[in-house]
Design a protein around this motif. Structure first.
Motif, PDB file in Angstrom:
ATOM      1  N   ILE A 139      47.200 -10.007  28.093  1.00  0.00           N
ATOM      2  CA  ILE A 139      45.970 -10.468  27.447  1.00  0.00           C
ATOM      3  C   ILE A 139      46.273 -11.635  26.510  1.00  0.00           C
ATOM      4  CG2 ILE A 139      44.117  -9.804  25.854  1.00  0.00           C
ATOM      5  CD1 ILE A 139      44.446  -6.922  27.047  1.00  0.00           C
ATOM      6  N   HIS A 168      46.838 -14.765  28.542  1.00  0.00           N
ATOM      7  CA  HIS A 168      45.545 -15.271  29.024  1.00  0.00           C
ATOM      8  C   HIS A 168      44.834 -16.062  27.930  1.00  0.00           C
ATOM      9  CE1 HIS A 168      41.642 -15.294  31.056  1.00  0.00           C
ATOM     10  NE2 HIS A 168      41.127 -14.907  29.894  1.00  0.00           N
ATOM     11  N   HIS A 169      44.793 -15.507  26.736  1.00  0.00           N
ATOM     12  CA  HIS A 169      44.125 -16.195  25.624  1.00  0.00           C
ATOM     13  C   HIS A 169      44.857 -17.474  25.251  1.00  0.00           C
ATOM     14  CE1 HIS A 169      41.037 -13.216  24.114  1.00  0.00           C
ATOM     15  NE2 HIS A 169      41.544 -12.665  25.203  1.00  0.00           N
ATOM     16  N   VAL A 199      43.771 -19.924  28.350  1.00  0.00           N
ATOM     17  CA  VAL A 199      42.341 -20.196  28.546  1.00  0.00           C
ATOM     18  C   VAL A 199      41.685 -20.732  27.276  1.00  0.00           C
ATOM     19  CG1 VAL A 199      40.125 -19.128  29.123  1.00  0.00           C
ATOM     20  CG2 VAL A 199      42.170 -18.517  30.397  1.00  0.00           C
ATOM     21  N   HIS A 200      42.010 -20.182  26.131  1.00  0.00           N
ATOM     22  CA  HIS A 200      41.323 -20.552  24.885  1.00  0.00           C
ATOM     23  C   HIS A 200      42.158 -21.491  24.024  1.00  0.00           C
ATOM     24  CE1 HIS A 200      38.334 -17.604  25.910  1.00  0.00           C
ATOM     25  NE2 HIS A 200      39.278 -16.673  26.032  1.00  0.00           N
ATOM     26  N   ALA A 215      46.952 -16.992  33.185  1.00  0.00           N
ATOM     27  CA  ALA A 215      45.496 -16.935  33.033  1.00  0.00           C
ATOM     28  C   ALA A 215      44.905 -15.767  33.818  1.00  0.00           C
ATOM     29  CB  ALA A 215      44.873 -18.248  33.480  1.00  0.00           C
ATOM     30  N   GLY A 216      45.387 -15.526  35.001  1.00  0.00           N
ATOM     31  CA  GLY A 216      44.847 -14.454  35.833  1.00  0.00           C
ATOM     32  C   GLY A 216      45.285 -13.069  35.402  1.00  0.00           C
ATOM     33  N   GLY A 268      45.406 -11.840  32.478  1.00  0.00           N
ATOM     34  CA  GLY A 268      44.649 -11.316  31.352  1.00  0.00           C
ATOM     35  C   GLY A 268      43.550 -10.365  31.773  1.00  0.00           C
ATOM     36  N   LYS A 269      42.883 -10.674  32.853  1.00  0.00           N
ATOM     37  CA  LYS A 269      41.810  -9.806  33.329  1.00  0.00           C
ATOM     38  C   LYS A 269      42.377  -8.470  33.823  1.00  0.00           C
ATOM     39  CE  LYS A 269      38.933 -13.720  34.508  1.00  0.00           C
ATOM     40  NZ  LYS A 269      38.173 -13.719  33.296  1.00  0.00           N
ATOM     41  N   ILE A 270      43.517  -8.515  34.453  1.00  0.00           N
ATOM     42  CA  ILE A 270      44.180  -7.291  34.891  1.00  0.00           C
ATOM     43  C   ILE A 270      44.671  -6.506  33.677  1.00  0.00           C
ATOM     44  CG2 ILE A 270      46.159  -6.382  36.188  1.00  0.00           C
ATOM     45  CD1 ILE A 270      45.894  -8.929  37.957  1.00  0.00           C
ATOM     46  N   VAL A 319      43.369  -6.419  30.689  1.00  0.00           N
ATOM     47  CA  VAL A 319      42.239  -5.770  30.020  1.00  0.00           C
ATOM     48  C   VAL A 319      41.897  -4.459  30.724  1.00  0.00           C
ATOM     49  CG1 VAL A 319      39.757  -5.979  29.570  1.00  0.00           C
ATOM     50  CG2 VAL A 319      41.284  -7.858  29.024  1.00  0.00           C
ATOM     51  N   VAL A 320      41.870  -4.479  32.048  1.00  0.00           N
ATOM     52  CA  VAL A 320      41.547  -3.267  32.800  1.00  0.00           C
ATOM     53  C   VAL A 320      42.605  -2.192  32.558  1.00  0.00           C
ATOM     54  CG1 VAL A 320      41.321  -2.312  35.127  1.00  0.00           C
ATOM     55  CG2 VAL A 320      40.230  -4.492  34.559  1.00  0.00           C
TER      56      VAL A 320
END
Length: 118
Positions: free
Chosen positions: A47, A50-51, A54-55, A77-78, A80-82, A84-85
């Motif tokens: 995560i 990713h931040h 992306v940010h 980047a990709g 981060g979504k994984i 979070v889950v």
């Protein structure tokens, strides 16, 4: 010792050893399974990565197509979504593992409200 008593004793030994789920807290020590906690920490780093990509003010899309850009876009980047889950699934599993009562839930809400206000 009869076979029935020996079988019962073996069953009790197995239940005492494996009765509680591997992810739950151990009654005496208050410890969790370290492999699940390691997965949770890895999810946190995913995560954060990713931040970071992306940010951030650094535009990854302006990089020339190469190994660095592919690593930034696909892995950092990709992931981060994984992450979070994974993180929220583990957190929800720990919350659902405990016995839920109205009193314990209201106490948890009260503690969270105090933390939020102060």
């Amino acid at each position: 010792m009869s076979e029935k008593n020996q079988a019962t004793e073996n069953d009790n030994r197995v239940n005492a050893k494996h009765g509680a789920p591997a992810h739950s807290r151990i009654a005496g020590g208050g410890q969790r399974n370290s492999s699940i906690e390691l997965l949770r920490i890895i999810a946190m780093f995913m995560i954060l990565a990713h931040h970071f990509i992306v940010h951030n003010g650094y535009d990854v899309l302006k990089l020339p197509l190469g190994l660095e850009r592919i690593f930034f876009q696909l892995v950092m980047a990709g992931g981060g979504k994984i992450g979070v889950v994974i993180f929220f699934s583990i957190s929800a599993w720990f919350f659902l593992d405990k016995e839920q009562t109205i009193k314990s839930n209201l106490k948890r809400v009260w503690i969270m409200e105090r933390e939020l206000l102060f």
